[in-house]
Design a protein around this motif. Sequence first.
Motif, PDB file in Angstrom:
ATOM      1  N   GLN A 157      30.236  36.698  44.719  1.00  0.00           N
ATOM      2  CA  GLN A 157      28.992  37.420  45.060  1.00  0.00           C
ATOM      3  C   GLN A 157      29.237  38.413  46.200  1.00  0.00           C
ATOM      4  N   LEU A 158      30.080  38.023  47.166  1.00  0.00           N
ATOM      5  CA  LEU A 158      30.428  38.948  48.255  1.00  0.00           C
ATOM      6  C   LEU A 158      31.084  40.210  47.699  1.00  0.00           C
ATOM      7  N   LEU A 159      31.963  40.029  46.717  1.00  0.00           N
ATOM      8  CA  LEU A 159      32.628  41.192  46.107  1.00  0.00           C
ATOM      9  C   LEU A 159      31.609  42.067  45.394  1.00  0.00           C
ATOM     10  N   ARG A 160      30.781  41.410  44.582  1.00  0.00           N
ATOM     11  CA  ARG A 160      29.787  42.156  43.796  1.00  0.00           C
ATOM     12  C   ARG A 160      28.887  42.993  44.718  1.00  0.00           C
ATOM     13  N   ASP A 161      28.459  42.382  45.831  1.00  0.00           N
ATOM     14  CA  ASP A 161      27.559  43.079  46.762  1.00  0.00           C
ATOM     15  C   ASP A 161      28.262  44.237  47.480  1.00  0.00           C
ATOM     16  N   ALA A 162      29.574  44.157  47.603  1.00  0.00           N
ATOM     17  CA  ALA A 162      30.306  45.183  48.368  1.00  0.00           C
ATOM     18  C   ALA A 162      30.730  46.380  47.515  1.00  0.00           C
TER      19      ALA A 162
ATOM     20  N   GLU B 217      40.566  43.440  24.699  1.00  0.00           N
ATOM     21  CA  GLU B 217      40.892  43.183  23.292  1.00  0.00           C
ATOM     22  C   GLU B 217      42.151  43.926  22.848  1.00  0.00           C
ATOM     23  N   LYS B 218      42.525  44.989  23.544  1.00  0.00           N
ATOM     24  CA  LYS B 218      43.699  45.742  23.092  1.00  0.00           C
ATOM     25  C   LYS B 218      44.992  45.277  23.767  1.00  0.00           C
ATOM     26  N   LEU B 219      44.900  44.285  24.647  1.00  0.00           N
ATOM     27  CA  LEU B 219      46.075  43.970  25.463  1.00  0.00           C
ATOM     28  C   LEU B 219      46.974  42.874  24.889  1.00  0.00           C
ATOM     29  N   GLY B 220      46.417  41.863  24.238  1.00  0.00           N
ATOM     30  CA  GLY B 220      47.247  40.783  23.701  1.00  0.00           C
ATOM     31  C   GLY B 220      47.882  39.914  24.775  1.00  0.00           C
ATOM     32  N   ILE B 221      47.375  40.002  25.992  1.00  0.00           N
ATOM     33  CA  ILE B 221      47.846  39.214  27.142  1.00  0.00           C
ATOM     34  C   ILE B 221      46.571  38.706  27.827  1.00  0.00           C
ATOM     35  N   PRO B 222      46.557  37.490  28.362  1.00  0.00           N
ATOM     36  CA  PRO B 222      45.351  37.033  29.046  1.00  0.00           C
ATOM     37  C   PRO B 222      44.948  37.966  30.195  1.00  0.00           C
ATOM     38  N   VAL B 223      43.638  38.185  30.319  1.00  0.00           N
ATOM     39  CA  VAL B 223      43.085  39.023  31.385  1.00  0.00           C
ATOM     40  C   VAL B 223      42.188  38.158  32.252  1.00  0.00           C
ATOM     41  N   HIS B 224      42.281  38.338  33.573  1.00  0.00           N
ATOM     42  CA  HIS B 224      41.352  37.653  34.471  1.00  0.00           C
ATOM     43  C   HIS B 224      40.706  38.686  35.375  1.00  0.00           C
ATOM     44  N   SER B 225      39.378  38.620  35.502  1.00  0.00           N
ATOM     45  CA  SER B 225      38.665  39.516  36.419  1.00  0.00           C
ATOM     46  C   SER B 225      37.609  38.706  37.145  1.00  0.00           C
ATOM     47  N   PHE B 226      37.099  39.255  38.259  1.00  0.00           N
ATOM     48  CA  PHE B 226      36.137  38.517  39.081  1.00  0.00           C
ATOM     49  C   PHE B 226      34.713  39.070  38.974  1.00  0.00           C
ATOM     50  N   VAL B 227      34.557  40.388  38.804  1.00  0.00           N
ATOM     51  CA  VAL B 227      33.234  41.012  38.709  1.00  0.00           C
ATOM     52  C   VAL B 227      33.197  41.835  37.420  1.00  0.00           C
ATOM     53  N   GLN B 228      32.223  41.526  36.571  1.00  0.00           N
ATOM     54  CA  GLN B 228      32.134  42.235  35.288  1.00  0.00           C
ATOM     55  C   GLN B 228      30.867  43.099  35.248  1.00  0.00           C
ATOM     56  N   TYR B 229      30.991  44.276  34.607  1.00  0.00           N
ATOM     57  CA  TYR B 229      29.843  45.143  34.302  1.00  0.00           C
ATOM     58  C   TYR B 229      29.853  45.425  32.817  1.00  0.00           C
ATOM     59  N   ASP B 230      28.668  45.613  32.233  1.00  0.00           N
ATOM     60  CA  ASP B 230      28.593  45.926  30.797  1.00  0.00           C
ATOM     61  C   ASP B 230      29.087  47.324  30.491  1.00  0.00           C
TER      62      ASP B 230
END
Length: 176
Positions: A7-12, A163-176
């Motif tokens: 949430q701190l990241l999202r707010d910043a 979907e185009k990477l074929g490698i696991p992806v990890h992210s912390f803040v997502q936007y549509d």
Amino acid sequence: NKNEKIQLLRDAIVSYSDFPKPGIIFRDIFGIFRNIVAMRAMKDLIVEHILFLEVDLVVGLDSRGFLLGPIICMELGKPFLPIRKKGKLPGNVVQHAFTLEYGEATFEIQTEYVKKGARTIIIDDLLATGGSMAAAIELLKLSGAEVIECLTIIELSGLKGREKLGIPVHSFVQYD
Ligand code: PRP
Ligand code: ADE
């Protein structure tokens, strides 16, 4: 805890309409770097996530990936290697062209510094179309690395880059 840090990241993160081109909403990671509490939360989240992955090498993408990689390398005790836009790296390089959300570019890596089979994580500020990340994966495969994960702070989920990477992806803040 983890959700409070996210949430701190999202707010910043500050969003700017129509930058750098009409129709693009630019999600600016530097809001996190202006806020020391958010910056520490970001470092903790990344390190806690990576610790159990047994990484040999951290690769950061030009240019904002360079801000993130070395911070966590210091904590992990692992080396950092940059992937740069073309013409910036000396020595033996391999290159790959790609398109991104608002343009096109070519990436290069100093291939001799990648050990065969090195368990490698690629880090960047943001995943949009995935063009940059796909090019980075290609360069690391050409160099003999084993890419185990792509890690970004921000993911623009609507662009379906993962979907185009074929490698696991990890992210912390997502936007549509
Ligand atoms: C931005 C961002 C990612 C990339 C994501 O970098 O930092 O590297 O775009 O877009 P994609 O998923 O559609 O490829 P940019 O090329 O603007 O370069 P910069 O970091 O040098 O500003
Ligand atoms: N890189 C590609 N798309 C982006 C966006 N919308 N905001 C920030 N960086 C980006």
